[in-house]
Design a protein around this motif. Structure first.
Motif, PDB file in Angstrom:
ATOM      1  N   LEU A   1       5.985  -1.948  -0.498  1.00 22.80           N
ATOM      2  CA  LEU A   1       6.261  -1.303  -1.458  1.00 22.80           C
ATOM      3  C   LEU A   1       4.670  -1.139  -2.181  1.00 22.80           C
ATOM      4  N   ASN A   2       4.202   0.073  -2.230  1.00 22.69           N
ATOM      5  CA  ASN A   2       2.846  -0.022  -2.648  1.00 22.69           C
ATOM      6  C   ASN A   2       2.611   0.964  -4.097  1.00 22.69           C
ATOM      7  N   VAL A   3       2.175   0.080  -4.910  1.00 18.45           N
ATOM      8  CA  VAL A   3       1.882   0.630  -6.193  1.00 18.45           C
ATOM      9  C   VAL A   3       0.314   1.392  -6.182  1.00 18.45           C
ATOM     10  N   TRP A   4       0.306   2.535  -6.517  1.00 20.12           N
ATOM     11  CA  TRP A   4      -0.794   3.159  -6.468  1.00 20.12           C
ATOM     12  C   TRP A   4      -0.888   4.353  -7.617  1.00 20.12           C
ATOM     13  N   ALA A   5      -2.132   4.735  -7.773  1.00 20.94           N
ATOM     14  CA  ALA A   5      -2.477   5.891  -8.708  1.00 20.94           C
ATOM     15  C   ALA A   5      -3.949   6.372  -8.259  1.00 20.94           C
ATOM     16  N   THR A   6      -3.784   7.733  -8.872  1.00 19.92           N
ATOM     17  CA  THR A   6      -5.136   8.366  -8.594  1.00 19.92           C
ATOM     18  C   THR A   6      -6.228   8.091  -9.426  1.00 19.92           C
ATOM     19  N   TRP A   7      -5.834   7.369 -10.665  1.00 23.68           N
ATOM     20  CA  TRP A   7      -7.258   6.927 -11.485  1.00 23.68           C
ATOM     21  C   TRP A   7      -7.625   5.636 -10.884  1.00 23.68           C
ATOM     22  N   CYS A   8      -6.853   5.096  -9.937  1.00 23.34           N
ATOM     23  CA  CYS A   8      -7.436   3.562  -9.505  1.00 23.34           C
ATOM     24  C   CYS A   8      -8.304   4.060  -8.278  1.00 23.34           C
ATOM     25  N   VAL A   9      -9.410   3.294  -8.566  1.00 19.91           N
ATOM     26  CA  VAL A   9     -10.430   3.525  -7.388  1.00 19.91           C
ATOM     27  C   VAL A   9     -10.160   2.676  -6.164  1.00 19.91           C
ATOM     28  N   SER A  10      -9.889   1.440  -6.253  1.00 18.91           N
ATOM     29  CA  SER A  10      -9.408   0.577  -5.109  1.00 18.91           C
ATOM     30  C   SER A  10      -8.139   1.198  -4.357  1.00 18.91           C
ATOM     31  N   CYS A  11      -7.484   2.046  -4.990  1.00 15.00           N
ATOM     32  CA  CYS A  11      -6.277   2.693  -4.327  1.00 15.00           C
ATOM     33  C   CYS A  11      -7.037   3.626  -3.191  1.00 15.00           C
ATOM     34  N   ARG A  12      -7.917   4.440  -3.605  1.00 20.39           N
ATOM     35  CA  ARG A  12      -8.677   5.212  -2.783  1.00 20.39           C
ATOM     36  C   ARG A  12      -9.272   4.536  -1.610  1.00 20.39           C
ATOM     37  N   ALA A  13      -9.780   3.169  -2.056  1.00 25.00           N
ATOM     38  CA  ALA A  13     -10.345   2.476  -1.017  1.00 25.00           C
ATOM     39  C   ALA A  13      -9.423   1.954   0.202  1.00 25.00           C
ATOM     40  N   GLU A  14      -8.164   1.758  -0.233  1.00 26.40           N
ATOM     41  CA  GLU A  14      -7.116   1.228   0.598  1.00 26.40           C
ATOM     42  C   GLU A  14      -6.410   2.388   1.340  1.00 26.40           C
ATOM     43  N   HIS A  15      -6.516   3.593   0.827  1.00 28.92           N
ATOM     44  CA  HIS A  15      -5.755   4.528   1.270  1.00 28.92           C
ATOM     45  C   HIS A  15      -5.924   4.713   2.716  1.00 28.92           C
TER      46      HIS A  15
ATOM     47  N   GLY B   1       3.304   2.932  12.906  1.00 30.18           N
ATOM     48  CA  GLY B   1       4.981   2.943  13.111  1.00 30.18           C
ATOM     49  C   GLY B   1       5.355   1.458  12.971  1.00 30.18           C
ATOM     50  N   LYS B   2       4.328   0.365  12.536  1.00 39.38           N
ATOM     51  CA  LYS B   2       5.029  -0.645  12.426  1.00 39.38           C
ATOM     52  C   LYS B   2       5.787  -1.043  11.147  1.00 39.38           C
ATOM     53  N   VAL B   3       5.405  -0.343  10.271  1.00 36.56           N
ATOM     54  CA  VAL B   3       6.238  -0.604   8.947  1.00 36.56           C
ATOM     55  C   VAL B   3       6.298   0.533   8.135  1.00 36.56           C
ATOM     56  N   ASP B   4       7.412   0.817   7.530  1.00 41.03           N
ATOM     57  CA  ASP B   4       7.698   2.062   6.514  1.00 41.03           C
ATOM     58  C   ASP B   4       6.953   1.650   5.273  1.00 41.03           C
ATOM     59  N   ILE B   5       6.175   2.599   4.610  1.00 41.07           N
ATOM     60  CA  ILE B   5       5.447   2.440   3.412  1.00 41.07           C
ATOM     61  C   ILE B   5       6.105   3.247   2.059  1.00 41.07           C
ATOM     62  N   VAL B   6       6.710   2.627   1.137  1.00 44.42           N
ATOM     63  CA  VAL B   6       7.025   3.339   0.005  1.00 44.42           C
ATOM     64  C   VAL B   6       6.160   3.088  -1.077  1.00 44.42           C
ATOM     65  N   GLY B   7       5.804   4.427  -1.740  1.00 44.88           N
ATOM     66  CA  GLY B   7       4.889   4.420  -2.748  1.00 44.88           C
ATOM     67  C   GLY B   7       5.479   4.310  -4.217  1.00 44.88           C
ATOM     68  N   LEU B   8       4.975   3.622  -5.231  1.00 45.94           N
ATOM     69  CA  LEU B   8       5.332   3.752  -6.364  1.00 45.94           C
ATOM     70  C   LEU B   8       4.095   4.117  -7.366  1.00 45.94           C
ATOM     71  N   ASN B   9       4.116   5.511  -7.504  1.00 41.77           N
ATOM     72  CA  ASN B   9       2.877   6.085  -8.313  1.00 41.77           C
ATOM     73  C   ASN B   9       3.206   5.766  -9.681  1.00 41.77           C
ATOM     74  N   TRP B  10       1.928   5.111 -10.199  1.00 38.51           N
ATOM     75  CA  TRP B  10       1.950   4.321 -11.587  1.00 38.51           C
ATOM     76  C   TRP B  10       1.152   4.966 -12.448  1.00 38.51           C
TER      77      TRP B  10
END
Lengths: 159, 179
Positions: B68-82, B92-101
């Motif tokens: 469960l990944n918490v992310w936002a477009t205003w978050c610079v580190s989120c862009r880095a990890e995207h 295909g090793k794991v599903d990722i669910v997003g929580l846009n914050w």
């Protein structure tokens, strides 16, 4: 110099600026307002870490203040609100950590250091006073007198 | 000998303090232990980023191990990890669910069109209320959740391949074996 005083003035007036941001939270019951203030003062803002929820302007701090305000308006008491915060953010959110095995070092550490210091100080002082009270035997006193006399003689010669 | 021993006490105390301070230099103050480890994810009912009409509930996520990944477009580190997230989802090793914050829906959609969409479901938490229930205090944050909705791990900060391969992947495989 003038810049220095202006900066100083700005720094000194900062807390009042922060306090002003809390004006938006009004309570019909004044004691409820005091409780609210007390709660947000003793909660740590998780974003800035060195500021309380009351003092922080971080967005998360604003959200959490609003959340706590809503809970109080719904009639929840201080313990319920603290439980709400701790169950989500952990003890870290509290400036006043609870007493439990993982926090024993924080609570008792200073006391232990104080006790060790006291014992060391006590022993040093005791040893010092003991040395002063030591009495000379007749033989030692005689030797001391001789030495003192000798050094006086020497000084006379040197002069 | 005794005298040397006594004179070395301050040095000894200094060494202990120095060791603690040195250890402190390497610690990350952002790593706050989450009280939610071993607890279920909170109840929620929120729309997706893609569609305001589609409502997702907690039970919709059950049945699979996921991040469960918490992310936002205003978050610079989120862009880095995207990019890492996109690579992980392709592996295909794991599903990722997003929580846009606390974000804007159109900005979030544009971001996913532009940078790729690693999320199987993307929850839209405009007010950040579910993020508070999750104890989120910054973005990005990533939780490892099992098929019954229990949280097993939390990472605050950008996801990296090293973190995934060395820490998360062994846990994920373990959880998948347990069913």
């Amino acid at each position: 110099m003038r810049v220095f005083f202006l900066t100083l003035l700005l720094i000194v007036s900062l807390p009042s600026l922060n306090a002003a941001t809390l004006a938006e939270y009004s309570f019909e019951n004044p004691s409820q307002g005091e409780d609210f203030r007390a709660i947000i003062e003793e909660m740590r803002c998780l974003v800035c870490q060195n500021e309380s929820l009351a003092g922080s302007n971080a967005e998360l701090a604003v959200d959490l203040r609003n959340e706590i305000y809503d809970m109080m308006k719904q009639g929840q008491n201080k313990d319920e609100i603290i439980e709400f915060m701790v169950s989500r953010y952990g003890d870290f959110v509290l400036y006043n950590p609870p007493l439990k095995p993982t926090t024993y070092a924080i609570w008792f550490g200073p006391l232990i250091v104080f006790l060790i210091g006291s014992v060391v100080l006590f022993r040093i002082l005791k040893r010092k006073s003991r040395t002063q009270e030591t009495e000379l035997s007749a033989e030692e006193q005689q030797r001391l007198n001789n030495l003192l006399k000798q050094s006086t003689d020497n000084r006379d010669v040197n002069q | 000998m005794n005298r040397y021993l006594r004179y070395s006490i301050p040095l000894f105390i200094f060494a202990i303090i120095a060791a603690f301070l040195f250890k402190g230099l390497g610690l990350n103050p952002r790593e706050i232990p989450s009280p939610l480890i071993g607890k279920p994810i909170p109840e929620f009912s929120l729309p997706t980023v893609e569609n305001a009409e589609t409502i997702v509930n907690k039970v919709d996520l059950n049945g699979k191990v996921y991040l469960l990944n918490v992310w936002a477009t205003w978050c610079v580190s989120c862009r880095a990890e995207h990019e890492t997230l996109v690579r992980l989802s392709r592996s295909g090793k794991v599903d990722i669910v997003g929580l846009n914050w606390k974000d804007e829906r159109d900005k979030a959609q544009a971001w996913l069109r532009q940078l790729g969409d690693p999320y199987t479901i993307n929850i839209f938490d405009k007010k950040g209320r579910t993020a508070i229930d999750l104890g989120v205090y910054g973005a990005p944050e990533t939780f490892l959740v099992d098929s019954k909705g229990i949280i097993h791990y939390k990472h605050a900060g950008p996801m990296t391949m090293t973190l995934f391969n060395e820490t998360l992947l062994p846990m994920i495989e373990d959880l998948k074996h347990k069913g």
